[in-house]
Design a protein around this motif. Structure first.
Motif, short mmCIF file in Angstrom:
data_model
loop_
_atom_site.label_atom_id
_atom_site.label_comp_id
_atom_site.label_asym_id
_atom_site.label_seq_id
_atom_site.Cartn_x
_atom_site.Cartn_y
_atom_site.Cartn_z
N UNK A 113 -2.91 -21.99 -33.14
CA UNK A 113 -1.81 -22.94 -33.16
C UNK A 113 -1.83 -23.82 -34.40
N UNK A 114 -3.01 -24.11 -34.90
CA UNK A 114 -3.11 -24.96 -36.09
C UNK A 114 -2.51 -24.27 -37.32
N UNK A 115 -2.55 -22.94 -37.31
CA UNK A 115 -2.03 -22.17 -38.45
C UNK A 115 -0.67 -21.55 -38.17
N UNK A 116 -0.12 -21.81 -36.97
CA UNK A 116 1.14 -21.19 -36.58
C UNK A 116 1.10 -19.69 -36.79
N UNK A 151 2.41 -15.10 -39.55
CA UNK A 151 2.42 -16.54 -39.74
C UNK A 151 3.82 -17.01 -40.08
N UNK A 152 4.15 -18.22 -39.62
CA UNK A 152 5.44 -18.79 -40.01
C UNK A 152 5.37 -19.23 -41.45
N UNK A 153 6.49 -19.05 -42.17
CA UNK A 153 6.50 -19.33 -43.60
C UNK A 153 7.02 -20.72 -43.92
N UNK A 154 7.85 -21.26 -43.06
CA UNK A 154 8.43 -22.56 -43.33
C UNK A 154 7.74 -23.67 -42.57
N UNK A 155 8.24 -24.87 -42.78
CA UNK A 155 7.72 -26.02 -42.05
C UNK A 155 8.23 -25.92 -40.61
N UNK A 174 6.32 -16.02 -29.19
CA UNK A 174 5.91 -15.41 -30.46
C UNK A 174 5.09 -14.19 -30.14
N UNK A 175 5.47 -13.06 -30.71
CA UNK A 175 4.76 -11.84 -30.39
C UNK A 175 5.15 -10.67 -31.25
N UNK A 192 3.38 -10.28 -26.30
CA UNK A 192 3.96 -11.55 -26.71
C UNK A 192 3.41 -12.70 -25.90
N UNK A 193 3.43 -13.88 -26.50
CA UNK A 193 3.25 -15.12 -25.78
C UNK A 193 4.64 -15.60 -25.37
N UNK A 194 4.80 -15.93 -24.12
CA UNK A 194 6.08 -16.46 -23.67
C UNK A 194 6.17 -17.95 -23.99
N UNK A 195 7.34 -18.53 -23.79
CA UNK A 195 7.50 -19.94 -24.01
C UNK A 195 6.60 -20.78 -23.12
N UNK A 196 6.24 -20.25 -21.96
CA UNK A 196 5.35 -20.96 -21.05
C UNK A 196 3.87 -20.73 -21.34
#
Length: 121
Positions: free
Chosen positions: A73-76, A23-27, A34-35, A50-54
């Protein structure tokens, strides 16, 4: 400062399963790729999934059919479900992402601190 927080590693017998989370820690203003990568002792770090940018997914051949990457996506947050684990999957698993964090001014690539996965035979 830790920007990617990983969890879920551990010790498991061959044939078992583990689920990793990152999970991302910052805003977070935005996420591109992301992978997960991994690095075994004496070996180079390698892509696992990984998930690519596309929005596509890429898997290493060695994990296809056994590992599944997913995201909330809601939880990053991105997950790696690892089934039918083998001793050769033993490694430190690292989360990696291209993030645009609030206050940083642009896109940057980040690594997590790593989580150990050990598969016993």
């Amino acid at each position: 400062q830790v920007q990617l927080v990983e969890s879920g590693g551990g010790l498991v017998q061959a044939g078992g399963s583990l689920r990793l989370s990152c999970a991302t820690a910052g805003s977070t203003f935005g996420i591109q790729s992301m992978g997960w990568y991994r690095q075994a002792p004496g070996k180079q770090r390698e892509l696992v999934a990984t998930f690519t940018g596309g929005g596509n997914t890429i898997y290493a051949d060695s994990v296809k059919g056994r590992f599944t990457i997913s995201r909330d996506n809601a939880k990053n947050t991105v997950y790696l479900q690892m089934n039918s684990l083998k001793p050769e999957d033993t490694a430190v698993y690292y989360c990696n992402a291209d993030l645009f964090l609030t206050g940083t001014g642009g896109w940057r690539n980040y690594w997590g601190q790593g989580t150990q996965v050990t598969v016993s035979s």
